[in-house]
Design a protein around this motif. Structure first.
Motif, PDB file in Angstrom:
ATOM      1  N   SER A 198     -21.383   2.176  -6.686  1.00 24.76           N
ATOM      2  CA  SER A 198     -20.711   2.643  -7.894  1.00 24.76           C
ATOM      3  C   SER A 198     -19.295   3.145  -7.634  1.00 24.76           C
ATOM      4  O   SER A 198     -18.636   3.625  -8.557  1.00 24.76           O
ATOM      5  N   THR A 199     -18.789   3.053  -6.402  1.00 26.95           N
ATOM      6  CA  THR A 199     -17.477   3.607  -6.060  1.00 26.95           C
ATOM      7  C   THR A 199     -16.611   2.548  -5.392  1.00 26.95           C
ATOM      8  O   THR A 199     -17.047   1.861  -4.470  1.00 26.95           O
ATOM      9  N   GLN A 200     -15.372   2.453  -5.866  1.00 31.13           N
ATOM     10  CA  GLN A 200     -14.457   1.450  -5.339  1.00 31.13           C
ATOM     11  C   GLN A 200     -13.055   2.041  -5.230  1.00 31.13           C
ATOM     12  O   GLN A 200     -12.585   2.744  -6.126  1.00 31.13           O
ATOM     13  N   ILE A 201     -12.379   1.753  -4.117  1.00 36.47           N
ATOM     14  CA  ILE A 201     -10.993   2.174  -3.905  1.00 36.47           C
ATOM     15  C   ILE A 201     -10.121   0.933  -3.772  1.00 36.47           C
ATOM     16  O   ILE A 201     -10.502  -0.029  -3.108  1.00 36.47           O
ATOM     17  N   GLN A 202      -8.943   0.980  -4.393  1.00 39.21           N
ATOM     18  CA  GLN A 202      -8.010  -0.140  -4.304  1.00 39.21           C
ATOM     19  C   GLN A 202      -6.635   0.385  -3.904  1.00 39.21           C
ATOM     20  O   GLN A 202      -6.147   1.375  -4.463  1.00 39.21           O
ATOM     21  N   PHE A 203      -6.027  -0.282  -2.918  1.00 35.49           N
ATOM     22  CA  PHE A 203      -4.687   0.082  -2.452  1.00 35.49           C
ATOM     23  C   PHE A 203      -3.826  -1.174  -2.441  1.00 35.49           C
ATOM     24  O   PHE A 203      -4.183  -2.174  -1.811  1.00 35.49           O
ATOM     25  N   ASN A 204      -2.688  -1.140  -3.147  1.00 35.47           N
ATOM     26  CA  ASN A 204      -1.824  -2.308  -3.287  1.00 35.47           C
ATOM     27  C   ASN A 204      -0.400  -1.969  -2.887  1.00 35.47           C
ATOM     28  O   ASN A 204       0.085  -0.860  -3.146  1.00 35.47           O
ATOM     29  N   THR A 205       0.285  -2.937  -2.290  1.00 36.87           N
ATOM     30  CA  THR A 205       1.700  -2.800  -1.954  1.00 36.87           C
ATOM     31  C   THR A 205       2.450  -4.035  -2.433  1.00 36.87           C
ATOM     32  O   THR A 205       2.010  -5.167  -2.193  1.00 36.87           O
ATOM     33  N   ASN A 206       3.591  -3.810  -3.107  1.00 35.51           N
ATOM     34  CA  ASN A 206       4.429  -4.890  -3.613  1.00 35.51           C
ATOM     35  C   ASN A 206       5.825  -4.771  -3.017  1.00 35.51           C
ATOM     36  O   ASN A 206       6.407  -3.677  -2.989  1.00 35.51           O
TER      37      ASN A 206
END
Length: 809
Positions: free
Chosen positions: A701-709
């Motif tokens: 039930s837990t999700q982490i998202q890390f993005n770099t542009n």
């Protein structure tokens, strides 16, 4: 009369080509395997599933392919053998089906094939099937906002900022492969608003997916040299009453929400939605402007606050009736209002080499733009049989108010000493009619033809007011105020033929358009008229190799017609130091676009790449020059041509069971050349953009998202934009499974998303630095009731939406 003759000859030529080609029968010695791949739990169609046919005797790969948007596939194989059909997709269990092909079974339909999402338990880690945020189909890129939880509280422009070929500036304006000339469709219909306004108006949480089509076929309106951005809004597949509600709140008085309610039974489908969003972004801006005159140089420096914000709301609804087994009729509409504002509060320092006087003063600028808009549409579809023989009719009407007010003021020692106010307002309306006819000759060959007509009318009033220090009022300057009337009409016919020879699919089309345009400047008794005929060919091909690898190549020609404000032959004050003057003699831009792409699989990972070469002719550029009293005048001209040669790449993999990586990039060389004020110029830059997505699933039930542009520096005909980079992070927690979820977002966590732009001419120089107050925090809440199921539509389905299931179009 000449136009009518050209149209008739075009259609007759294409029809003759179609009749001749239809006589060919391909694949005589092969059999056809068809089927549809679905999620076993949700019953949704699965796009991009890999379907491979293996020899039963030695397990060698015979052929393969990828499912389309509707989950369908079709494969040609030799008869008289036994095979194993293997269906696999990242995050799902592989499924195998044994089949036997003989002389009697020239066509084998496997029907619905259900595959089960995989669940891998590693202590506290649970991984379930996850889609890539951006996927490459053979003729387009498909952006999936639900996989971009870092922008769930944003708008369509925020979503597109995470696509490698897209850039978004500090004001939220979108560029696609370096161009802001693209068409925005909403559910396959033209947007009521300007493309940039439309992308900033639509809430991300109400979007099912965004299709980016850089080489559309001749079937579609060729407006927009960079291509088409088609926004598909969320709908529902479940029966009865159900819906979804979103709410968000964050820093700087930013908040919003939306809801969507659906009802469906056997003969009727209805939906009703509403969204409201308010966003404010405080920041800073500084400028350095230098003006070069014959015997002296003048400099103006400024620094201070720059606040930007938008308030949008929109309601939409639709209803569809099933009229028997072969006919559908639908009606829809939307109404809304948008208000954008930009406020500058700057400290100025002005000096020159002519004297020793150093002026210090304060200046403010308040710019607002917005208005009410609405649109109505009706669609009718008739299916002559179940094999794709159909007729689609669409009527569309829209109206909008586009009001813009800019007020600039200068203060010295606390008292206002000067100022200007410009006001632009007026209504515009548009009516469109479209007719599309499709006639299949076989399972792999098809003829299409259609007509599209459009009429647009608009009235605009431009007013200039100067500050009167003695009365403390703004006085109307009638000599700089104007009334304009625009009328534009376009009529187009198109014809296309597609066929498949073994694994090679081909499609050729031609579109012929007649355009007329009139501009009447009522206050100056001026009249400008344009009539022209243009041709837009397209050619698309694709080839499917063994193992599911697909190769695509295409060509299309598109057009960008100048906007109304670029044609106005009179001065419009933008602020205290900048004036805009249009050019009614502008010619449209034309682009020749060539693309080739490949999509393949390496084990459980996927890899896509696309090569492109684009030539823009008659390039329309803003051209600036300095005049007396520190004023910059900007006009528009067809300065020359530009050239882009590049490649887009995407790699999708799972290094660990709990970690998913999506790496995307766009690398291209850009060159622009021509003449400005009779002086030749040539500028070139090597550019690259990267998007790096990381998704971590900690628990079920837990999700982490890390993005770099990242975006590298790039050039224009008179300027250069510096590099910029930004990183976002989000945490999503499902509180009640499939019902209630909360997402916490942090945008630009390293405060690195500044923008720097330099513009230079023979007698001026300008440098601008802009930055927002970051990082920013947002909290998003989603509630689903009565088992709302997101809809995934195929081509030609309800509401007359953009077609997305064939190899082309």
């Amino acid at each position: 009369m000449k136009f009518c003759i050209k149209i008739i000859l075009t259609v007759l030529t294409l029809n003759l080509f179609t009749v001749i080609s239809a006589q060919e029968r391909t694949g005589i010695n092969s059999s056809l395997i068809t089927g549809k791949v679905l999620d076993a739990d949700t019953k949704h169609a699965i796009e991009y599933a890999n379907v491979v046919v293996l020899s039963k005797t030695d397990s060698s790969v015979v052929t393969g392919g990828v499912t389309d948007v509707s989950g369908y596939f079709n494969l040609n194989i030799s008869p008289l053998e036994s095979y194993v059909v293997e269906v696999r997709f990242i995050g799902y269990d592989t499924k195998q089906i044994e089949i036997q092909i003989n002389k009697e079974s020239r066509k084998l339909d496997l029907g619905n094939i259900f595959i089960q999402p995989s669940a891998i338990n590693l202590s506290d880690v649970v991984v379930q099937g996850e889609r890539s945020p951006v996927t490459y189909e053979i003729d387009k890129k498909v952006v999936n906002p639900d996989q971009m939880q870092t922008v769930i509280s944003g708008n369509a422009a925020d979503i597109l900022e995470n696509v490698p070929s897209v850039q978004v500036d500090i004001d939220g304006n979108v560029s696609l492969r370096g161009s802001q000339n693209f068409m925005v469709l909403i559910d396959g219909r033209p947007s009521v608003l300007d493309p940039q306004d439309a992308l900033q108006q639509i809430a991300a949480s109400s979007i099912e997916k965004i299709e980016i089509i850089t080489n559309p076929s001749a079937k579609y309106d060729p407006e927009g040299t960079a291509g088409i951005i088609n926004i598909i809004l969320k709908k529902n597949t479940g029966y009865g009453l159900n819906g979804i509600v979103n709410a968000n709140a964050g820093m700087y008085d930013s908040y919003g929400g939306d809801f969507l309610i659906n009802y469906q039974n056997e003969g009727i489908k209805t939906n009703l939605g509403f969204d409201y969003n308010q966003r404010f972004n405080p920041g800073v801006q500084r400028q350095n402007s230098i003006y070069y005159y014959d015997d002296y140089t003048s400099t103006i420096n400024s620094t201070g606050d720059a606040d930007r914000g938008r308030t949008n709301y929109e309601g939409r609804g639709g209803i569809e009736f099933t009229l028997g087994t072969n006919d559908n009729l639908s009606f829809g509409g939307r109404v809304g209002k948008r208000e954008g504002e930009q406020k500058l509060n700057q400290d100025y320092n002005q000096f020159s080499t002519q004297d020793s006087i150093n002026l210090n003063y304060t200046g403010t600028s308040d710019r607002t733009r917005g208005g009410v808009y609405y649109s109505l549409n009706s669609n009718y579809s008739h299916y002559f049989d179940m094999n794709g023989h159909q007729l689609l009719v669409e009527l569309f009407y829209s109206n909008q108010e586009s009001d813009e007010l800019t007020t600039t003021s200068e203060f010295s020692q606390g008292s206002q000493v000067s100022g200007r106010k410009t006001n632009e307002f007026g209504p515009s309306s548009e009516f469109r009619g479209k007719l599309d006819y499709s006639l299949p000759f076989s399972d792999v060959s098809k003829f299409e033809a259609g007509y599209q007509g459009e009429v647009e009318l608009s009235d605009e009033t431009n007013e200039l007011f100067e500050y009167n220090q003695s009365t403390n009022m703004y006085d109307l300057q009638s000599e700089f105020s104007n009334m304009n009337r625009y009328e534009t009409g376009e009529h187009a016919l198109y014809s296309m033929y597609s066929n498949k020879i073994w694994e090679l699919s081909l499609q050729a089309g031609l579109r012929t358009e007649f355009t007329y345009r009139t501009i009447e400047v009522i206050t100056q008794n001026q009249y400008f008229e344009l009539d022209r005929v243009d041709y837009f060919p397209s050619l698309h091909s694709s080839y499917k190799f063994e193992g599911g690898t697909s190769l695509m190549a295409s060509y299309s020609r598109r057009i960008e017609r100048p906007r109304g404000w670029a044609l106005e032959p009179f001065p419009t004050w933008i602020d205290a130091n900048n004036v805009r003057i249009g050019n009614p003699d502008l010619e449209p831009e034309f682009i020749d676009s060539y693309e080739a792409g490949v999509q393949s699989f390496i084990g459980e990972s996927s890899f896509s790449t696309e090569l492109y070469y684009r030539i823009t002719k008659n390039k329309i550029e803003p051209v600036s020059t300095a005049v007396d009293s520190n004023i910059t005048v900007t006009t528009f001209d067809n300065t020359g041509n530009d050239y882009s040669l590049g490649a887009e790449l995407m790699f999708y993999l799972d290094p660990f069971d709990f970690w998913n990586i999506n790496l995307m990039g766009n690398i291209f060389n850009y060159r622009v050349e021509g003449e400005i004020f009779d002086e030749p110029y040539s500028r070139e830059s090597f550019n690259w953009q990267g998007r790096f997505y990381n998704t971590f699933k900690l628990w079920s039930s837990t999700q982490i998202q890390f993005n770099t542009n990242y975006n590298s520096p790039t050039v224009t005909s008179q300027g250069r934009m510096e590099e910029f980079i930004s990183s976002d992070i989000s945490v999503r927690q499902e509180i009640i499974k499939s019902i209630l979820a909360v997402t916490f977002q942090v945008q630009d966590i390293f405060s690195s998303s500044k923008r720097e732009f330099t513009t230079e001419g023979s007698n001026f120089y300008n440098y601008t630095y802009s930055d927002r107050s970051t990082p920013t925090f947002m909290l998003h809440l989603r509630y689903t009731f009565n088992n709302y199921e997101q809809k995934r539509e195929g081509r030609g389905e309800e509401n007359g939406e953009f077609e997305t299931g064939d190899d082309f179009n």
